[in-house]
Design a protein around this motif. Structure first.
Motif, short mmCIF file in Angstrom:
data_model
loop_
_atom_site.label_atom_id
_atom_site.label_comp_id
_atom_site.label_asym_id
_atom_site.label_seq_id
_atom_site.Cartn_x
_atom_site.Cartn_y
_atom_site.Cartn_z
N UNK A 3 -5.09 8.17 6.47
CA UNK A 3 -4.02 8.51 5.53
C UNK A 3 -2.89 7.48 5.62
N UNK A 4 -2.57 7.05 6.83
CA UNK A 4 -1.52 6.05 7.02
C UNK A 4 -1.92 4.72 6.40
N UNK A 5 -3.17 4.33 6.55
CA UNK A 5 -3.67 3.08 5.94
C UNK A 5 -3.62 3.18 4.42
N UNK A 6 -4.03 4.32 3.90
CA UNK A 6 -4.00 4.53 2.45
C UNK A 6 -2.57 4.47 1.92
N UNK A 7 -1.63 5.15 2.58
CA UNK A 7 -0.23 5.15 2.15
C UNK A 7 0.37 3.74 2.24
N UNK A 8 0.05 3.01 3.32
CA UNK A 8 0.56 1.64 3.47
C UNK A 8 0.00 0.75 2.36
N UNK A 9 -1.27 0.93 2.00
CA UNK A 9 -1.88 0.13 0.93
C UNK A 9 -1.23 0.43 -0.41
N UNK A 10 -1.04 1.72 -0.69
CA UNK A 10 -0.40 2.11 -1.96
C UNK A 10 1.02 1.57 -2.01
N UNK A 11 1.77 1.71 -0.92
CA UNK A 11 3.13 1.19 -0.88
C UNK A 11 3.14 -0.33 -1.07
N UNK A 12 2.20 -1.03 -0.45
CA UNK A 12 2.09 -2.48 -0.61
C UNK A 12 1.80 -2.86 -2.05
N UNK A 13 0.90 -2.12 -2.72
CA UNK A 13 0.60 -2.40 -4.13
C UNK A 13 1.81 -2.14 -5.03
#
Length: 121
Positions: A3-13
């Motif tokens: 979940x943390x990786x997914x949130x970090x990826x979305x935030x990065x995008x």
């Protein structure tokens, strides 16, 4: 952890999308006509002509009347030139222009040099 990786990826995008959208675009030149109205169909006068700076007594009298009507607001206490041109000093400059500056002599000095004009669009 996923979940943390997914949130970090979305935030990065999202951050990348905002940064990439901030590009300045050049103004389109079109036909290159910058004058008022539409571009004239007739050939423009592109000649370069000499001229002299001239002034009349009426223009100088009008200038003096405009200077006489100048009204300055009081400057902020102790502001010096921090918030624009200091009004107290500006009064001295305006007084010089009105009472001491020789406008006709300045025209003579300017006309010691050649001047030219042309029409560009």
């Amino acid at each position: 952890m996923w979940l943390e990786i997914l949130l970090a990826s979305v935030l990065g995008l999202v951050i990348y999308w905002f940064v990439s959208q901030d590009k300045e675009e050049a103004l389109p030149l079109g036909d290159g006509w910058w004058g008022p109205g539409s571009k004239p169909t007739a050939r423009e006068d592109e000649s370069i002509r000499p001229f002299k700076v001239e002034t009349s007594d009426e223009e100088i009298k009008d200038l003096h009347q405009r200077i006489d009507r100048f009204r300055a607001t009081p400057p902020l206490e102790g502001s010096r030139f921090h918030y624009g041109f200091n009004a107290s000093y500006l009064k001295k400059v305006v007084s010089y222009w009105r009472n001491e500056f020789d406008w006709r002599k300045q025209v003579e000095i300017i006309n010691q040099y050649p001047h030219f004009k042309t029409k560009i669009e």
